[in-house]
Design a protein around this motif. Structure first.
Motif, PDB file in Angstrom:
ATOM      1  N   ASP A  32       0.794  -1.188  -0.066  1.00 55.19           N
ATOM      2  CA  ASP A  32      -0.058  -0.104  -0.068  1.00 55.19           C
ATOM      3  C   ASP A  32       0.873   0.994   0.040  1.00 55.19           C
ATOM      4  O   ASP A  32       0.725   2.183  -0.736  1.00 55.19           O
ATOM      5  N   SER A  51     -12.808  -1.815   4.182  1.00 55.39           N
ATOM      6  CA  SER A  51     -11.579  -1.278   4.205  1.00 55.39           C
ATOM      7  C   SER A  51     -11.379  -0.142   2.971  1.00 55.39           C
ATOM      8  O   SER A  51     -12.101  -0.102   1.984  1.00 55.39           O
ATOM      9  N   GLN A  52     -10.637   0.837   3.136  1.00 55.38           N
ATOM     10  CA  GLN A  52     -10.454   1.878   2.229  1.00 55.38           C
ATOM     11  C   GLN A  52      -9.575   1.335   1.030  1.00 55.38           C
ATOM     12  O   GLN A  52      -8.685   0.496   1.318  1.00 55.38           O
ATOM     13  N   PRO A  53     -10.065   1.642  -0.302  1.00 55.24           N
ATOM     14  CA  PRO A  53      -9.091   0.959  -1.393  1.00 55.24           C
ATOM     15  C   PRO A  53      -7.489   1.071  -1.365  1.00 55.24           C
ATOM     16  O   PRO A  53      -6.830   0.206  -1.648  1.00 55.24           O
ATOM     17  N   LYS A  54      -7.418   2.340  -0.756  1.00 54.30           N
ATOM     18  CA  LYS A  54      -5.826   2.642  -0.522  1.00 54.30           C
ATOM     19  C   LYS A  54      -5.196   1.809   0.332  1.00 54.30           C
ATOM     20  O   LYS A  54      -3.893   1.713   0.712  1.00 54.30           O
ATOM     21  N   ASP A  55      -5.941   1.052   1.263  1.00 47.57           N
ATOM     22  CA  ASP A  55      -5.556   0.449   2.500  1.00 47.57           C
ATOM     23  C   ASP A  55      -5.942  -1.098   2.477  1.00 47.57           C
ATOM     24  O   ASP A  55      -5.763  -1.885   3.164  1.00 47.57           O
ATOM     25  N   THR A  56      -6.221  -1.458   1.087  1.00 49.81           N
ATOM     26  CA  THR A  56      -6.713  -2.883   1.099  1.00 49.81           C
ATOM     27  C   THR A  56      -5.549  -4.081   1.188  1.00 49.81           C
ATOM     28  O   THR A  56      -5.958  -4.967   2.029  1.00 49.81           O
ATOM     29  N   SER A  72      -7.664   1.710  11.645  1.00 52.36           N
ATOM     30  CA  SER A  72      -8.639   1.132  10.696  1.00 52.36           C
ATOM     31  C   SER A  72     -10.038   1.603  11.267  1.00 52.36           C
ATOM     32  O   SER A  72     -10.461   1.998  12.439  1.00 52.36           O
ATOM     33  N   PRO A  73     -11.053   1.421  10.343  1.00 51.12           N
ATOM     34  CA  PRO A  73     -12.414   1.942  10.391  1.00 51.12           C
ATOM     35  C   PRO A  73     -12.925   1.059  11.704  1.00 51.12           C
ATOM     36  O   PRO A  73     -12.414  -0.151  11.849  1.00 51.12           O
ATOM     37  N   TYR A 128     -14.029  -2.365  10.800  1.00 51.60           N
ATOM     38  CA  TYR A 128     -12.981  -3.495  10.494  1.00 51.60           C
ATOM     39  C   TYR A 128     -12.545  -4.199  11.929  1.00 51.60           C
ATOM     40  O   TYR A 128     -12.422  -5.143  11.767  1.00 51.60           O
ATOM     41  N   THR A 181     -12.311  -6.746   2.619  1.00 50.11           N
ATOM     42  CA  THR A 181     -12.291  -5.673   1.606  1.00 50.11           C
ATOM     43  C   THR A 181     -13.074  -4.639   1.423  1.00 50.11           C
ATOM     44  O   THR A 181     -12.832  -3.426   1.024  1.00 50.11           O
TER      45      THR A 181
END
Length: 388
Positions: free
Chosen positions: A68, A329-334, A211-212, A215, A326
């Motif tokens: 990432d 989670s954010q695409p930039k942190d997949t 993380s969110p 998550y 996935t």
């Protein structure tokens, strides 16, 4: 099956995993026998596998975060599969324990290197509404390799009994095919990070705090379950304890993987329609039934039924869990999200198997299966009735 769901990259990555698993599972029936033949005790084999799996677990988190941070996927995938492929012939190049430890750890290191980046590539090829099918198809192809590999090994050993070294060398061939296919993959253009930050080995642990909330809420029950989902070796030991021969044991293992491969895509598709939570909880209920039944099973037909259900459990959970992770989670942190999950999962699995060994010998297999089945049932009920 809509062609738009299974893009070229999804199909190629699935073929790469298929050939890699063929190579790995060709050696599954003979690995303990080969290690014993070169002087490894059961204790040393256990230490070897523990070190190898710990290496894979910790490296998944690190390389997921690194992928990432650098905004790259493909180099991690290519190098990871290459290391796993070359480790097969290296295992029989020398019989010195340190060399065997190096070669076996290299294989698991390759798995850790590629996992987060590969799953991020798969995630990039899907939407939230199709993740279950994409990850389900990948798991189906991967597990099909676990059917073909042991069958090829049994076929070869029927003609060349105890010729283990040649089998290790032959396992390099599907590994080469896997590596070749990685060069057809085309990574989607991503925005390059304005500043590539340094990545330390335990950076993925920090992601847990960043993380969110969704998550973390998801991972807690998943990881608690992992603490009681010990190695399949204990299921195979139960078969041996019940008096089944090696052919029946390996046959049931192949049967389990065949069921898993056949149902991974349909259950992934069902997860897209019904929701990840429902299908995953359904899988945990099946796991509970299998483990509660395994403690008391004593006939071959009962084991067939239980291993059929166990295949359904794996099909309903493994790919679905990654798709679920996935999606939140954010695409930039997949890659980081997947790497963190699989790293903690590997550590939990290592602890689970250690705990299982202690319980097996001190309290008996029936108690071990009862505890694992009960925990799975409780977590399944929690997921089913919680808001996620």
């Amino acid at each position: 099956m809509k062609s738009s769901l299974l893009t070229k990259n999804v199909i190629i990555l699935s073929l790469v995993s298929f050939f890699t698993d063929v190579a790995s599972e060709m050696l599954y029936p003979v690995m303990p026998i080969y290690l014993s033949s070169i002087g490894f005790s059961v204790l040393l084999i256990g230490i070897l596998e523990g070190v190898a799996e710990a290496t894979a677990g910790m490296s998944k988190g690190y390389f997921g975060k690194l992928s990432d941070n650098q905004g790259k996927r493909l180099p991690f995938v290519q190098l990871g599969y290459t290391l796993s492929a070359i480790s097969k012939p290296l295992l029989v190049a020398y019989v010195f324990p340190l060399w065997v430890f190096f070669a076996r750890t290299l294989d698991r290191f390759g798995k850790g290197l590629r996992t987060g980046a590969r799953d991020a590539l798969l995630s990039d090829e899907a939407t939230n509404a199709t993740k279950g099918r994409v990850f389900g198809f990948h798991r189906a192809m991967d597990t099909l390799g676990a059917v073909v590999g042991p069958l090829l090994a049994l076929l070869y050993l029927a003609y060349r009994p105890e010729d283990y070294k040649m089998l290790f060398l032959l396992a390099f061939l599907p590994g080469i095919l896997a590596i070749s296919f990685t060069f057809i993959i085309r990574e989607k253009k991503r925005e390059k990070p304005q500043q590539i930050s340094k990545t330390s080995f335990l950076d993925f642990i920090r992601y847990w705090k960043e993380s969110p909330a969704a998550y973390r809420k998801l991972l807690v029950p998943l990881l608690i379950f992992s603490l009681f989902n010990h190695s399949d070796v204990f299921l195979l030991l139960k078969l041996k304890e019940a008096g089944l021969g090696d052919t029946h044991v390996i046959g049931l293992y192949i049967f389990f993987n065949l069921v898993y491969a056949l149902f991974a895509y349909p259950l992934g598709s069902l997860a897209d329609r019904w929701g990840m939570k429902r299908v995953f909880a359904f899988g945990l209920f099946i796991f509970a039934a299998v483990y509660l039944g395994m403690g008391y099973a004593d006939h071959f037909w009962m084991f067939i039924a239980l291993f059929l259900l166990y295949g359904l459990f794996s099909a309903a959970t493994e790919g679905v869990a990654k798709a679920w992770v996935t999606n939140i989670s954010q695409p930039k942190d997949t890659a980081t999200a997947i790497g963190t999950y699989t790293a903690f999962q590997s550590i939990a699995a290592l602890m689970a198997s250690s705990f299982a060994g202690f319980v097996w010998y001190s309290l008996g297999p029936e108690f071990l299966f009862l505890v694992s089945g009960t925990v799975a049932l409780l977590i399944g009920l929690y997921l089913n009735f919680s808001k996620m």
